[in-house]
Design an enzyme around this catalytic site. Structure first.
Site, PDB file in Angstrom:
ATOM      1  CE1 TYR A  94      -3.631   2.614   1.072  1.00 17.43           C
ATOM      2  CE2 TYR A  94      -1.741   3.584   2.183  1.00 17.43           C
ATOM      3  CZ  TYR A  94      -3.024   3.688   1.691  1.00 17.43           C
ATOM      4  OH  TYR A  94      -3.693   4.876   1.800  1.00 17.43           O
TER       5      TYR A  94
ATOM      6  CD  GLU B 139      -5.929   4.476  -0.778  1.00 19.14           C
ATOM      7  OE1 GLU B 139      -6.039   5.040   0.319  1.00 19.14           O
ATOM      8  OE2 GLU B 139      -6.843   3.803  -1.289  1.00 19.14           O
TER       9      GLU B 139
END
Ligand code: GDP
Ligand code: MN
Length: 378
Positions: A101, A189
């Site tokens: 991530y 993101e």
């Protein structure tokens, strides 16, 4: 403003981040044809403004074009977190080794962007954040210097033991920060950033939220807005130049000035009610704005009473009164209206309202109490 994944992917690609190709389909047949062009092995992905699409069944791998068509037929029209899927992205499937991530978000407390990374990326990142927060590494970024190479590499080495991969990840992080800054994002993101069998990295998902206040500087990005994916009232308010936020309560609020609008919502709550919206008609004097505002509030089925709270400074009371009268001639307002009006041209405003059969108060507490009581009684 939310972007769809396919739009966010374009931005990442323009900033040199490796992203798979992909095309958008509105029908199963289109999806099948795109899949065929990509050689059949694809992933079919719901394009809605929501995360957790994979868990909701909105992301499916297909072995061939026919299967891609079958998946698309199922995903199109599906509801994910209350949003109907109208488009799917069809992208060549990636053989994924590990999933990390990488995200950047504006941290209001730190007053700067914060880069967050985790080796435990993928669909369970929310659970990781809640249960194993130590597995998420955070780095506040000083906007004067940006994300420096050694900072990015330091974080990347917490994600990858392989130094070559860590260097690639550091490069992705720096490019992500450049993209974040360039488009005026409040969030950017990549989850997951995937490793491939040949050892390289590729972004398999992308999410970008733009700061609405930046859109004036970026007409190209403002044009990416998908109005079909937003609450109709918010789109109407934007078109009318009103600052409007839909809330869950039953007291519709129409106020001049953001500060007074906030105080009004506080007072509604204080007297036991729930505001149905935040609405600032602005400081200017313009009856049409009042008409537009009333139309938006009155068309909300959860509104049981409407509260006007006007403190006339630059805003003239007679303009607001004329707006209210004009509005009620143009369309029916079926819920009770409580009007509190004071300040510039107050006497004239009250005369206009009284002639049209309305009453007006000058005391804010009293008006809010009445509006809450009327919303309750309805
Ligand atoms: P999200 O659930 O809304 O975050 O959607 P994602 O695009 O992140 O997809 C969810 C999950 O599906 C990812 O974490 C991957 O595990 C998986 N996935 C997505 N695309 C691919 C792909 O091309 N290949 C493989 N093997 N898995 C994929
Ligand atoms: Mn994802």
């Amino acid at each position: 403003m939310n972007l769809h994944e396919y739009q966010a992917r374009d931005i990442l690609r323009r900033h040199g981040i490796p992203v798979t190709a992909g095309e958008v389909a509105r029908t199963a047949e289109e999806a099948r044809a795109i899949a065929a062009r990509f050689g059949g092995r694809v992933v079919v992905k719901a394009q809605v403004h929501a995360g957790g699409r994979g868990k909701a069944g909105g992301v499916k791998l297909a072995r061939d074009a026919a299967e891609a068509g079958v998946h698309a037929a199922k995903i199109l029209g599906m509801t994910i977190k209350g949003l109907t899927v109208e488009r799917v992205l069809v992208a060549p499937a990636v053989d994924i080794g590990s999933e990390t991530y990488v995200g950047i978000v504006v941290d209001r407390a730190a007053q700067r962007p914060v880069l967050m990374v985790s080796a435990a990326g993928g669909v369970d990142i929310e659970a990781v954040a809640a249960e194993r927060p130590e597995q998420i590494h955070r780095l506040p970024i000083d906007p004067r210097y940006g994300l420096l190479p050694h900072q990015a590499l330091g974080l990347a080495l917490r994600l990858y033991r392989n130094v070559a991969q860590a260097r690639l990840a550091a490069d992705v992080m720096q490019r992500l920060y450049q993209a974040f800054y360039a488009v005026g994002a409040s969030l950017a993101e990549i989850n997951p950033l995937a490793t491939t069998p040949d050892g390289t990295l590729i972004a398999v998902d992308a999410k970008i939220v733009l700061d609405d206040n930046e859109l004036e500087r970026h007409p190209d990005l403002a044009a990416l807005r998908d109005t079909s994916a937003e609450a109709p009232a918010e789109a109407a308010a934007r078109a009318a130049g009103l600052t409007f936020i839909k809330l869950a309560g039953s007291v519709g609020c129409c106020v001049n000035g953001a500060g007074l609008a906030m105080a009004t919502m506080d007072l509604v709550k204080y007297y036991g009610g729930e505001p149905a919206n935040f609405l600032d008609i602005g400081g200017s004097s313009n009856p049409q704005k009042v008409v537009d505002a009333l139309k938006i509030i009155a068309s909300d089925p959860s509104v049981r009473a409407i509260l006007f709270n006007i403190f006339g400074g630059i805003t003239r009371g007679d303009d607001v009164a004329n707006g209210i009268v004009q509005a009620t001639r143009q369309f029916p307002v079926t819920v009770p209206l409580v009007i509190r009006l004071t300040g510039t041209n107050e006497a004239l405003a009250i005369e206009i309202l009284t002639k049209a059969g309305f009453s007006a108060l000058t005391d804010m507490d009293e008006a809010v109490k009445q509006a809450v009581a009327k919303a309750r009684a309805a």
